[in-house]
Design a protein around this motif. Structure first.
Motif, mmCIF file in Angstrom:
data_model
loop_
_atom_site.group_PDB
_atom_site.id
_atom_site.type_symbol
_atom_site.label_atom_id
_atom_site.label_comp_id
_atom_site.label_asym_id
_atom_site.label_seq_id
_atom_site.Cartn_x
_atom_site.Cartn_y
_atom_site.Cartn_z
ATOM 1 N N ARG A 1 -6.663 0.363 -9.745
ATOM 2 C CA ARG A 1 -6.655 1.767 -9.332
ATOM 3 C C ARG A 1 -6.907 2.640 -10.551
ATOM 4 N N SER A 2 -7.296 3.869 -10.317
ATOM 5 C CA SER A 2 -7.558 4.809 -11.408
ATOM 6 C C SER A 2 -6.370 5.739 -11.589
ATOM 7 N N THR B 1 -8.005 2.851 -16.030
ATOM 8 C CA THR B 1 -7.972 1.990 -14.849
ATOM 9 C C THR B 1 -6.839 0.999 -15.025
ATOM 10 N N TYR C 1 1.020 1.419 -3.688
ATOM 11 C CA TYR C 1 -0.296 1.321 -4.329
ATOM 12 C C TYR C 1 -1.358 1.501 -3.236
ATOM 13 N N ARG D 1 0.819 -1.217 0.000
ATOM 14 C CA ARG D 1 0.000 0.000 0.000
ATOM 15 C C ARG D 1 0.855 1.271 0.000
ATOM 16 N N LYS E 1 -4.062 -2.124 -13.581
ATOM 17 C CA LYS E 1 -3.651 -3.205 -12.684
ATOM 18 C C LYS E 1 -2.130 -3.374 -12.698
ATOM 19 N N ALA F 1 -4.408 1.984 -3.045
ATOM 20 C CA ALA F 1 -5.730 1.366 -3.167
ATOM 21 C C ALA F 1 -5.682 -0.158 -3.093
ATOM 22 N N TYR F 2 -4.519 -0.735 -2.910
ATOM 23 C CA TYR F 2 -4.373 -2.200 -2.922
ATOM 24 C C TYR F 2 -5.181 -2.823 -1.788
#
Length: 694
Positions: free
Chosen positions: A316-317, A601, A306, A303, A603, A308-309
């Motif tokens: 994530r955007s 978006t 990232y 996190r 990954k 939003a993980y």
């Protein structure tokens, strides 16, 4: 009756022959230029003693084929009614596989022809012994001599193959050798074009013939006094004991490949057994073989990069404050282009004058590391933007379809996407991978005869590939739809052959320097043509190597063998700049998408390195050693949950080589970060969380 041990003479002499071959091979490996290591007396003793045990037990397994032939030598099988019955069955089977569709046809290639040839020889030999009993001993001796020759040739050819594999990779047989077995036609063609095959095969043939004659003279009298049934029973019993011991001992011996010096481990091993291991372990279960963190800790560590993980995927955007720039994109992945081929990194041979000049006009990422040492690793990195994983690249796996990829992003932005390759895309599973991940494919099969000026076993020369690419892009431009084209080159690969008269290195020399210099020349010609096209000013060019020219080194993951050039070139759009911060090959395309101001978006594990939130790190790996570089520290995770760590000094951007110093007091945070990345990727691939978005 008592067992006549003189009947085991073929076993004795072939074993001595095999052990002598491997002693010679190990000695060559120790003194080979690619073996950049010295060895202590104890290491030498270890290499030859454990190596001899490996060879002995491998020979026990391999001799079973020759032993079966020897075991079935008898006169009783030719007596009536068995002789005519066996002959009739063999003849019927030969007719069946020759004129009807059988299981052998399912294998394709040359398998049916090989089986037919073997059976035809068997039928002829059996028939001669059956119908000419007075000549049976002479016929048997001729067959025995031929069998000895073939078995001896197999042993010599295996040793020669191991030498050439070491000459290329500095390793015993591994996954690459398994691939080479699958793609036999391409590999044999590569050998034919790379080496002086006539004198080489002549030498092999003469050596094998001399050794066969020697063993034959020592053993052929055994054919005049064949073993009786009771002797064969005892022989089978004794051999079964040895064979069982071999199956039990070989895995134990492989566990002794644990010396700090990689070359010690590789040289003491047996190449045939290494091949067997690679064949059976094309995918390594991360959770079985590597360190694992508690789920909560893994999520907390990731996190930081990232936010939003959530433990499932990195979904994530990615937002931009500006309007997206729908420029065409051409990704050029250059075969085997090590950073140290460029003058910027200290090369004084002037091998890449064009690329050196282009780097000064580009956003030049001077501190970039390839994720692996094979083309499929590089393709995986720039297409899926993920770290490497144990075993084979995702490109080569069965579960390689409908992944979240660069094509996923570009197609959602309205682009047409293609993969262009000068060779046969079936090689290395590229066709299946790219076609099932939204790329249209243009490969050698799409070239007309008059579009090919030069080719070798790997495909058409880079100039021809670039000319074809120009045609494709002109057609795409006329359609009015922006394009993303990924071009993979082939010329900088052994046998390093290319059209004559292009550069000042004769192609007949088949030198790596020639391959590099021609690659640079062809790149210059491509841009010379591209600048004349209507789409040039609206196109961004990404140039990166797939991997380095060699990965051999004293340590598992020598840093200089993973350092590659990478740059983004777009006149009037991207200002020339040197970006010297550490980054991974997987970051290149997300950085480009950031420059194009795409909202999407994601990954991707790869990040936009130009963003303030970027935390420098890189990933490098072999098929089983997973490396993580951060803060001048290299952490290596290996099977059996083994962890090693090395430090290195800060370098100037143009310095490629870095001396690695093993750390005794391991930095656990770095280990945990490495584990978090590799564990999370394994988890996502296993649970299919890295699939494309609906």
């Amino acid at each position: 009756m008592l067992l006549n041990f003189s009947l085991f003479k073929p076993f004795k002499y072939l074993l001595m022959y095999y052990l002598a071959l491997n002693i010679a091979l190990r000695s060559i490996f120790i003194f080979h230029p690619i073996t950049t290591s010295s060895f202590t007396f104890l290491e030498i003793c270890r290499i030859y003693s454990i190596g001899a045990l490996n060879d002995f037990f491998i020979f026990i397994c391999g001799y079973a084929f020759f032993g079966l032939y020897y075991l079935f030598l008898s006169n009783g099988k030719y007596a009536r009614p068995w002789g005519p019955l066996i002959f009739g069955i063999l003849l019927a089977f030969l007719i069946y596989i020759s004129f009807f569709n059988t299981i052998f046809n399912d294998y394709g290639g040359s398998v049916p022809e090989i089986v037919q040839a073997f059976l035809a020889i068997k039928v002829v030999c059996f028939g001669l012994c059956l119908f000419f009993p007075s000549r049976r001993t002479a016929i048997r001796k001729a067959i025995y001599f031929s069998s000895l020759f073939l078995f001896s040739l197999l042993l010599v050819q295996n040793a020669i193959s191991e030498y050439f594999f070491w000459n290329e990779f500095g390793l015993r047989f591994n996954f690459i050798a398994v691939d080479y077995l699958v793609y036999t036609n391409t590999v044999i063609g590569n050998i034919l074009e790379s080496y002086p095959v006539v004198p080489l095969f002549t030498t092999i043939g003469v050596l094998t013939l001399l050794l066969t004659i020697f063993i034959y003279k020592k053993t052929h009298k055994n054919l005049e006094q064949l073993m009786d049934f009771s002797s064969k029973v005892v022989a089978v019993f004794l051999y079964a004991i040895l064979f069982t011991a071999a199956l039990f001992t070989l895995p134990k011996l492989s566990q002794l490949e644990n010396a700090p010096n990689v070359f010690t481990n590789e040289i003491q091993a047996n190449g045939t057994y290494k091949f067997y291991q690679a064949f059976n372990q094309s995918e390594l279960d991360y959770f079985q073989f590597f360190p694992v963190l508690p789920q909560q800790k893994m999520v907390a560590l990731l996190r930081k990069d990232y936010p939003a993980y959530n433990g499932n995927s990195l979904l994530r955007s990615i937002h931009s404050d500006s309007t997206a720039l729908k420029k065409n994109v051409v990704l050029l992945t250059i075969e085997s282009l090590s950073a140290d081929f460029m003058a910027y990194y200290g090369n004084e041979k002037q091998l890449t004058p064009f690329l050196d000049s282009l780097a000064l006009q580009s956003l030049f990422f001077t501190n970039t590391y390839a994720t692996g040492n094979r083309t499929v690793r590089g393709l995986e990195a720039v297409t899926l933007s993920i770290p490497p994983s144990p075993g084979e690249s995702v490109v080569k796996r069965k579960d390689n379809k409908n992944k979240f990829s660069t094509a996923t992003v570009f197609q959602k932005q309205g682009y047409q996407t293609k993969y262009l390759y000068g060779g046969d895309a079936y090689f290395d599973n590229m066709e299946e991978f790219f076609s099932n991940n939204h790329f249209d494919i243009v490969d050698k099969s799409d070239f007309k005869d008059d579009e090919i000026t030069f080719k070798n076993i790997w495909g058409v020369c880079d100039e021809d590939m670039y000319t074809k690419a120009i045609q494709v892009m002109n057609s795409e431009y006329r359609s009015g739809v922006p394009f993303f084209n990924h071009i993979m080159t082939v010329s900088n690969h052994r046998p390093y052959t290319y059209p004559a008269g292009k550069i000042d290195i004769d192609p007949s020399s088949k030198s790596r320097d020639g391959g590099v210099k021609y690659t640079d020349y062809a790149l210059r010609q491509f841009f010379k043509q591209a600048r004349k096209q209507a789409w040039f000013d609206q196109t961004v060019f990404v140039i990166v190597s797939d991997h380095c020219a060699s990965s051999a080194g004293k340590t598992e993951l020598p840093l200089d063998k993973y350092r590659i050039p990478a740059m983004i070139y777009a006149p009037n759009f991207i200002a020339p700049q040197q970006y010297n911060t550490l980054m991974s090959q997987i970051d290149l395309m997300p950085t480009l998408l950031g420059l194009l101001r795409f909202n999407y978006t994601s990954k991707f594990y790869g990040q936009d390195v130009l963003q303030p939130s970027y935390s420098p790190r890189a990933f490098i790996a072999t098929y089983q050693d997973m490396g993580y570089i951060k803060d001048n520290t290299l952490t290596i995770l290996s099977p059996t949950k083994k962890v090693r760590q090395y430090s290195f000094q800060s370098q100037k951007p143009q310095e490629v080589k870095a001396a690695l110093i093993q750390i005794s007091n391991i930095n656990q945070l770095q280990v945990d970060l490495a584990t978090a990345y590799y564990q999370s990727l394994a988890q996502q691939l296993q649970s299919k969380q890295y699939q494309e978005l609906p």
